[in-house]
Enzyme design. Structure first.
Site, PDB file in Angstrom:
ATOM      1  N   GLU A 154      93.576  32.521  33.771  1.00  0.00           N
ATOM      2  CA  GLU A 154      92.206  32.905  34.334  1.00  0.00           C
ATOM      3  C   GLU A 154      91.373  31.707  34.086  1.00  0.00           C
ATOM      4  OE1 GLU A 154      91.341  35.936  31.547  1.00  0.00           O
ATOM      5  OE2 GLU A 154      93.474  36.885  31.872  1.00  0.00           O
ATOM      6  N   HIS A 213      90.304  36.692  37.129  1.00  0.00           N
ATOM      7  CA  HIS A 213      91.070  37.259  35.961  1.00  0.00           C
ATOM      8  C   HIS A 213      92.447  37.400  36.935  1.00  0.00           C
ATOM      9  CE1 HIS A 213      92.720  39.871  32.949  1.00  0.00           C
ATOM     10  NE2 HIS A 213      91.591  39.744  32.127  1.00  0.00           N
TER      11      HIS A 213
HETATM   12  O1  TA6 Z   1      91.362  38.004  29.899  1.00  0.00           O
HETATM   13  C1  TA6 Z   1      92.016  38.511  28.588  1.00  0.00           C
HETATM   14  C2  TA6 Z   1      91.263  39.809  28.368  1.00  0.00           C
HETATM   15  O2  TA6 Z   1      89.946  39.532  27.922  1.00  0.00           O
HETATM   16  C3  TA6 Z   1      92.082  40.512  27.295  1.00  0.00           C
HETATM   17  O3  TA6 Z   1      91.339  40.385  25.908  1.00  0.00           O
HETATM   18  C4  TA6 Z   1      92.149  41.856  27.624  1.00  0.00           C
HETATM   19  O4  TA6 Z   1      91.174  42.734  27.246  1.00  0.00           O
HETATM   20  C5  TA6 Z   1      92.123  41.873  29.104  1.00  0.00           C
HETATM   21  O5  TA6 Z   1      91.194  40.907  29.283  1.00  0.00           O
HETATM   22  C6  TA6 Z   1      92.004  43.022  29.945  1.00  0.00           C
HETATM   23  O6  TA6 Z   1      90.758  43.330  29.819  1.00  0.00           O
HETATM   24  P1  TA6 Z   1      90.497  44.748  30.712  1.00  0.00           P
HETATM   25  O7  TA6 Z   1      89.137  45.213  30.536  1.00  0.00           O
HETATM   26  O8  TA6 Z   1      90.880  44.695  32.194  1.00  0.00           O
HETATM   27  O9  TA6 Z   1      91.344  45.920  30.211  1.00  0.00           O
END
Ligand code: TA6
Length: 317
Positions: free
Chosen positions: A291, A186
């Site tokens: 990501e 991520h």
């Molecule tokens: O990767 C994108 C995502 O899935 C978004 O939908 C948002 O939820 C982001 O990840 C952040 O997620 P988190 O659980 O770290 O707040």
């Protein structure tokens, strides 16, 4: 499960200045630096890379309110998502897990370093350093183990090179029954000004747009501008590189290795305001998540099998 591209051969260390690796006195983080000025900083909490610098330039975005004490996932850097991406599906082995799984909120072990091994980043000698981190079912929290009762071992390798960072995950099924998982890195990239950023390498790909009720679309932009909240899962991309351009000039190449999907995310103003650990509140102007992962379906791993995949991010300053 064979990985399509293995890193190149082993190189003997040269006699030059050596990379430096330090473990913090509170044993919470490992930092490494090269004689040429590159550096990386890895929290044992989640094996989260919280800084990757090319000389003085920080390449990753880290929220000023990121919680680094191990009590929650880090807002920024490169959190590790395993064994599920996003909110877990109902009636599934991962249903009882938190969003994005347990890897990013578990305490990993530092397994050591090597300077002679080379991955995609080394031209030989000590121009790179590899740090290994491990997480196994035996050192999972009781809650996580109860929620996902499979025997597994993860080895996460972070290689710092002169012009890039390589992060590779090896997943091993240590149990007697198969399990399925998703995996994603991520990555929060630091950008100067999101209004002058475009993303290439996505054209023609089918994407699920989570801002538009998870409907499917085909990417028509050769260079995608980011002009509003963006939350897209690009599946089965034809080419392995997604590039981020700033003011029309290449800033990052993000290369997938044995992974088919790339997520592009920027929370924009409202969502950034709603996240307590997202600061400064206009920080969405200076970050973009690109990501790499295997998140459109599930990787099935038979007992005793291994899955290996990751990314190389090149800083093109
Ligand atoms: O990767 C994108 C995502 O899935 C978004 O939908 C948002 O939820 C982001 O990840 C952040 O997620 P988190 O659980 O770290 O707040």
């Amino acid at each position: 499960m064979e990985r399509s591209k293995k890193p190149s051969a082993i190189n003997a260390p040269s006699g030059g200045p050596q990379p430096q690796v330090d473990i913090s006195s509170d044993n919470s983080r490992v930092t490494a630096s090269l004689p040429t000025g590159e550096s990386v900083d890895v929290l044992l909490h989640g094996a989260t890379i919280i800084s990757w610098k090319s000389g003085k330039q920080e390449n990753l975005w880290l929220s000023e309110k990121a919680v680094l004490d191990g009590s929650k996932a880090v807002r920024g850097g490169i959190p590790v998502v395993f064994p599920v991406f996003g909110p877990p599906p109902p009636n599934h082995a991962t249903s009882k897990l938190p969003q994005h799984g347990f890897a990013r909120t578990s305490r990993w072990e530092y397994l050591g370093k090597s300077t002679s091994e080379s991955g995609a980043l080394s031209q030989g000698g000590d121009d790179c350093v590899k740090l290994d981190f491990g997480l196994s079912s035996s050192n999972l929290s009781a809650d996580a183990k109860k929620a996902w009762p499979y025997d597994f071992g993860l080895i996460y390798s972070v290689t710092l090179g002169r012009d890039g960072l390589q992060t590779v995950m090896t997943v091993r099924n240590e149990g007697k029954e198969p399990f399925e998982f998703q995996f994603l890195l991520h990555t929060y990239l630091a950008v100067k000004d999101i209004s002058k950023v475009t993303v290439t390498g996505l054209m023609g790909a089918i994407y699920t747009d989570k801002v538009l009720n998870a409907t499917n679309h085909t990417e028509t932009h050769a260079a995608l501008p980011i002009t509003a909240e963006t939350d897209r899962v690009y599946a089965s991309l034809a080419q392995d590189t997604t590039s981020v351009l700033q003011d029309g000039k290449p800033r990052f190449d993000v290369v997938r290795d044995n992974l088919d999907d790339t997520v592009v995310w920027n929370p924009w103003r409202e969502k950034a305001a709603a996240m307590s650990d997202f600061a400064p509140k206009d920080g969405w102007r200076n970050m973009l998540c690109v990501e790499v992962g295997s998140v459109s379906g599930w990787q099935k791993l038979e007992a005793g099998d291994t899955f290996e995949a990751g990314q190389v991010i090149r800083s093109l300053l």
